[in-house]
Write a protein that holds these residues in place. Sequence first.
Motif, PDB file in Angstrom:
ATOM      1  N   ASN A 201       0.860  -1.180   0.000  1.00  0.00           N
ATOM      2  CA  ASN A 201       0.000   0.000   0.000  1.00  0.00           C
ATOM      3  C   ASN A 201       0.898   1.233   0.000  1.00  0.00           C
ATOM      4  O   ASN A 201       1.695   1.418   0.925  1.00  0.00           O
ATOM      5  CB  ASN A 201      -0.918  -0.004   1.220  1.00  0.00           C
ATOM      6  N   LYS A 202       0.745   2.059  -1.009  1.00  0.00           N
ATOM      7  CA  LYS A 202       1.624   3.223  -1.167  1.00  0.00           C
ATOM      8  C   LYS A 202       1.497   4.188   0.008  1.00  0.00           C
ATOM      9  O   LYS A 202       2.500   4.711   0.503  1.00  0.00           O
ATOM     10  CB  LYS A 202       1.295   3.937  -2.480  1.00  0.00           C
ATOM     11  N   ILE A 203       0.266   4.427   0.446  1.00  0.00           N
ATOM     12  CA  ILE A 203       0.050   5.363   1.571  1.00  0.00           C
ATOM     13  C   ILE A 203       0.723   4.842   2.830  1.00  0.00           C
ATOM     14  O   ILE A 203       1.313   5.613   3.600  1.00  0.00           O
ATOM     15  CB  ILE A 203      -1.462   5.578   1.797  1.00  0.00           C
ATOM     16  N   SER A 204       0.648   3.534   3.047  1.00  0.00           N
ATOM     17  CA  SER A 204       1.283   2.928   4.219  1.00  0.00           C
ATOM     18  C   SER A 204       2.792   3.127   4.181  1.00  0.00           C
ATOM     19  O   SER A 204       3.419   3.433   5.199  1.00  0.00           O
ATOM     20  CB  SER A 204       0.948   1.438   4.292  1.00  0.00           C
ATOM     21  N   TRP A 205       3.380   2.930   3.003  1.00  0.00           N
ATOM     22  CA  TRP A 205       4.822   3.116   2.867  1.00  0.00           C
ATOM     23  C   TRP A 205       5.226   4.553   3.185  1.00  0.00           C
ATOM     24  O   TRP A 205       6.186   4.790   3.925  1.00  0.00           O
ATOM     25  CB  TRP A 205       5.257   2.760   1.441  1.00  0.00           C
ATOM     26  N   ILE A 206       4.519   5.507   2.622  1.00  0.00           N
ATOM     27  CA  ILE A 206       4.846   6.913   2.846  1.00  0.00           C
ATOM     28  C   ILE A 206       4.656   7.280   4.317  1.00  0.00           C
ATOM     29  O   ILE A 206       5.503   7.967   4.912  1.00  0.00           O
ATOM     30  CB  ILE A 206       3.967   7.815   1.946  1.00  0.00           C
ATOM     31  N   SER A 207       3.561   6.822   4.909  1.00  0.00           N
ATOM     32  CA  SER A 207       3.278   7.117   6.316  1.00  0.00           C
ATOM     33  C   SER A 207       4.341   6.512   7.216  1.00  0.00           C
ATOM     34  O   SER A 207       4.829   7.162   8.150  1.00  0.00           O
ATOM     35  CB  SER A 207       1.902   6.576   6.700  1.00  0.00           C
ATOM     36  N   PHE A 208       4.692   5.265   6.938  1.00  0.00           N
ATOM     37  CA  PHE A 208       5.738   4.617   7.735  1.00  0.00           C
ATOM     38  C   PHE A 208       7.043   5.395   7.651  1.00  0.00           C
ATOM     39  O   PHE A 208       7.693   5.658   8.674  1.00  0.00           O
ATOM     40  CB  PHE A 208       5.968   3.180   7.251  1.00  0.00           C
ATOM     41  N   LEU A 209       7.446   5.745   6.438  1.00  0.00           N
ATOM     42  CA  LEU A 209       8.723   6.437   6.249  1.00  0.00           C
ATOM     43  C   LEU A 209       8.749   7.755   7.005  1.00  0.00           C
ATOM     44  O   LEU A 209       9.737   8.091   7.682  1.00  0.00           O
ATOM     45  CB  LEU A 209       8.968   6.673   4.763  1.00  0.00           C
ATOM     46  N   LEU A 210       7.664   8.513   6.923  1.00  0.00           N
ATOM     47  CA  LEU A 210       7.577   9.801   7.618  1.00  0.00           C
ATOM     48  C   LEU A 210       7.651   9.610   9.132  1.00  0.00           C
ATOM     49  O   LEU A 210       8.427  10.295   9.819  1.00  0.00           O
ATOM     50  CB  LEU A 210       6.275  10.507   7.233  1.00  0.00           C
ATOM     51  N   ILE A 211       6.868   8.678   9.657  1.00  0.00           N
ATOM     52  CA  ILE A 211       6.832   8.449  11.105  1.00  0.00           C
ATOM     53  C   ILE A 211       8.164   7.891  11.595  1.00  0.00           C
ATOM     54  O   ILE A 211       8.663   8.285  12.662  1.00  0.00           O
ATOM     55  CB  ILE A 211       5.670   7.492  11.459  1.00  0.00           C
ATOM     56  N   PHE A 212       8.771   7.007  10.818  1.00  0.00           N
ATOM     57  CA  PHE A 212      10.054   6.433  11.206  1.00  0.00           C
ATOM     58  C   PHE A 212      11.142   7.506  11.254  1.00  0.00           C
ATOM     59  O   PHE A 212      11.969   7.536  12.181  1.00  0.00           O
ATOM     60  CB  PHE A 212      10.449   5.322  10.231  1.00  0.00           C
ATOM     61  N   LEU A 213      11.147   8.417  10.288  1.00  0.00           N
ATOM     62  CA  LEU A 213      12.135   9.504  10.285  1.00  0.00           C
ATOM     63  C   LEU A 213      11.926  10.428  11.488  1.00  0.00           C
ATOM     64  O   LEU A 213      12.894  10.894  12.095  1.00  0.00           O
ATOM     65  CB  LEU A 213      12.035  10.291   8.978  1.00  0.00           C
ATOM     66  N   ILE A 214      10.674  10.683  11.830  1.00  0.00           N
ATOM     67  CA  ILE A 214      10.389  11.495  13.020  1.00  0.00           C
ATOM     68  C   ILE A 214      10.898  10.797  14.274  1.00  0.00           C
ATOM     69  O   ILE A 214      11.456  11.431  15.174  1.00  0.00           O
ATOM     70  CB  ILE A 214       8.873  11.765  13.130  1.00  0.00           C
ATOM     71  N   SER A 215      10.726   9.482  14.331  1.00  0.00           N
ATOM     72  CA  SER A 215      11.172   8.728  15.513  1.00  0.00           C
ATOM     73  C   SER A 215      12.685   8.773  15.679  1.00  0.00           C
ATOM     74  O   SER A 215      13.200   8.634  16.796  1.00  0.00           O
ATOM     75  CB  SER A 215      10.704   7.274  15.412  1.00  0.00           C
ATOM     76  N   LEU A 216      13.411   8.965  14.567  1.00  0.00           N
ATOM     77  CA  LEU A 216      14.875   9.021  14.622  1.00  0.00           C
ATOM     78  C   LEU A 216      15.390  10.391  15.040  1.00  0.00           C
ATOM     79  O   LEU A 216      16.590  10.540  15.321  1.00  0.00           O
ATOM     80  CB  LEU A 216      15.461   8.658  13.257  1.00  0.00           C
ATOM     81  N   GLU A 217      14.516  11.374  15.086  1.00  0.00           N
ATOM     82  CA  GLU A 217      14.935  12.752  15.367  1.00  0.00           C
ATOM     83  C   GLU A 217      15.759  12.892  16.643  1.00  0.00           C
ATOM     84  O   GLU A 217      16.814  13.556  16.623  1.00  0.00           O
ATOM     85  CB  GLU A 217      13.706  13.662  15.406  1.00  0.00           C
ATOM     86  N   PRO A 218      15.340  12.308  17.778  1.00  0.00           N
ATOM     87  CA  PRO A 218      16.161  12.461  19.001  1.00  0.00           C
ATOM     88  C   PRO A 218      17.586  11.911  18.823  1.00  0.00           C
ATOM     89  O   PRO A 218      18.558  12.525  19.290  1.00  0.00           O
ATOM     90  CB  PRO A 218      15.378  11.673  20.051  1.00  0.00           C
ATOM     91  N   MET A 219      17.720  10.767  18.149  1.00  0.00           N
ATOM     92  CA  MET A 219      19.049  10.189  17.957  1.00  0.00           C
ATOM     93  C   MET A 219      19.886  11.021  17.002  1.00  0.00           C
ATOM     94  O   MET A 219      21.095  11.214  17.219  1.00  0.00           O
ATOM     95  CB  MET A 219      18.915   8.744  17.443  1.00  0.00           C
ATOM     96  N   LEU A 220      19.272  11.512  15.942  1.00  0.00           N
ATOM     97  CA  LEU A 220      19.999  12.372  15.002  1.00  0.00           C
ATOM     98  C   LEU A 220      20.435  13.655  15.680  1.00  0.00           C
ATOM     99  O   LEU A 220      21.554  14.152  15.476  1.00  0.00           O
ATOM    100  CB  LEU A 220      19.123  12.676  13.785  1.00  0.00           C
ATOM    101  N   LYS A 221      19.524  14.204  16.505  1.00  0.00           N
ATOM    102  CA  LYS A 221      19.855  15.416  17.244  1.00  0.00           C
ATOM    103  C   LYS A 221      21.017  15.184  18.202  1.00  0.00           C
ATOM    104  O   LYS A 221      21.934  16.002  18.293  1.00  0.00           O
ATOM    105  CB  LYS A 221      18.615  15.890  17.998  1.00  0.00           C
ATOM    106  N   ASN A 222      21.007  14.050  18.890  1.00  0.00           N
ATOM    107  CA  ASN A 222      22.111  13.720  19.789  1.00  0.00           C
ATOM    108  C   ASN A 222      23.434  13.568  19.050  1.00  0.00           C
ATOM    109  O   ASN A 222      24.497  13.980  19.538  1.00  0.00           O
ATOM    110  CB  ASN A 222      21.801  12.424  20.549  1.00  0.00           C
ATOM    111  N   LYS A 223      23.359  12.953  17.869  1.00  0.00           N
ATOM    112  CA  LYS A 223      24.565  12.772  17.062  1.00  0.00           C
ATOM    113  C   LYS A 223      25.162  14.112  16.661  1.00  0.00           C
ATOM    114  O   LYS A 223      26.388  14.308  16.705  1.00  0.00           O
ATOM    115  CB  LYS A 223      24.222  11.956  15.802  1.00  0.00           C
ATOM    116  N   ILE A 224      24.306  15.053  16.296  1.00  0.00           N
ATOM    117  CA  ILE A 224      24.777  16.367  15.851  1.00  0.00           C
ATOM    118  C   ILE A 224      25.309  17.191  17.028  1.00  0.00           C
ATOM    119  O   ILE A 224      26.368  17.815  16.948  1.00  0.00           O
ATOM    120  CB  ILE A 224      23.624  17.123  15.148  1.00  0.00           C
ATOM    121  N   ILE A 225      24.571  17.182  18.138  1.00  0.00           N
ATOM    122  CA  ILE A 225      24.919  18.055  19.262  1.00  0.00           C
ATOM    123  C   ILE A 225      26.048  17.470  20.121  1.00  0.00           C
ATOM    124  O   ILE A 225      26.975  18.168  20.525  1.00  0.00           O
ATOM    125  CB  ILE A 225      23.679  18.323  20.135  1.00  0.00           C
ATOM    126  N   PHE A 226      25.965  16.172  20.397  1.00  0.00           N
ATOM    127  CA  PHE A 226      26.894  15.572  21.343  1.00  0.00           C
ATOM    128  C   PHE A 226      28.046  14.845  20.661  1.00  0.00           C
ATOM    129  O   PHE A 226      28.938  14.353  21.314  1.00  0.00           O
ATOM    130  CB  PHE A 226      26.155  14.610  22.274  1.00  0.00           C
TER     131      PHE A 226
END
Length: 226
Positions: A201-226
Motif C-alpha cells: 500500500n503506497k500510503i502505508s509506505w509513505i506514512s511509515f517512512l515519515l513516522i520512522f524519520l520522526i522517531s529518529l529525530e532524538p538520535m539524530l539530534k544527539n549525534k549532531i549536538i553531542f
Amino acid sequence: MQFNKKSFVIFLFFFLFIFSRFIIYQYFGITINDPQYGYHLLDISLLKDDLFSSLVYLHSQPFLWNLFNGILVKIFNADINKISIFYNFYHYFLTLVIIFYSIKIADEFDVTYKSKLLLVFFVGFNPTIIFFENIFMYAHTTFFIFTILIFNTIKYFKTNNYIYEIFIYINLLLLSFIWVTFQPILILFVFCFIRILTRFNKISWISFLLIFLISLEPMLKNKIIF
C-alpha cells in the motif's frame, strides 16, 4: 428495558469507580507520590524556566514525557501539590479510556455481554491498575497507549484498512517518545512484519517512512549536538 438495564450498569460502575477511589484516598491514605524530577525528567527548574533549550539538549531522557511535564510545570507554576492532583485525575481518566478500548477489543471477538461486564469490573478495580494510578511515572500513560495499539493491530488485521496501520506506527512513535524501551527500530520491525503478511500500500509506505524519520529525530539530534 435493555437500555435501562445498561444505563443502570453504567451508573453503578461510575458510582463504584468514584467511591472506590474516594475510599482508597480517604480511609487508606493512598494517593499519588510527589512528582520526582532529575532522572527520566529534567530538573523542575529547567522545565519551568528553560523548557525549549532543555528539550534541545536532552540526551537519554524521553522527549515527549519531558515536554508534557514541562507544560504542566508551567501551567501550575511548579506547584508540586497541584501537579500531583492533576496526575491523580489524569490517571483516573486514562483508566476509563483503557476500559473503553478493552470493551472495543472484546467486541472484535464477539464476547458476550456478561463477559464484557466482568472485564469492565476486572480492569476498573484491578489492584495493578490502582497501583499505577498512584505512581508518578510514565507507566500508566504507556499502558494506555499500548491498549490502543492492541486495538489498532486487531482492527488492521481484521479489516486490512491502512488507517489502522498508520495508527499502529503513531502509537509506537508516541511510546518511543515516552519510554526509551520502545526504540525506533521497533517501528521498522513492525512495518516489515506487516508487509510480509499483507499487501503493498503506497500510503502505508509513505506514512511509515515519515513516522520512522520522526522517531529518529532524538538520535539524530544527539549525534549532531553531542
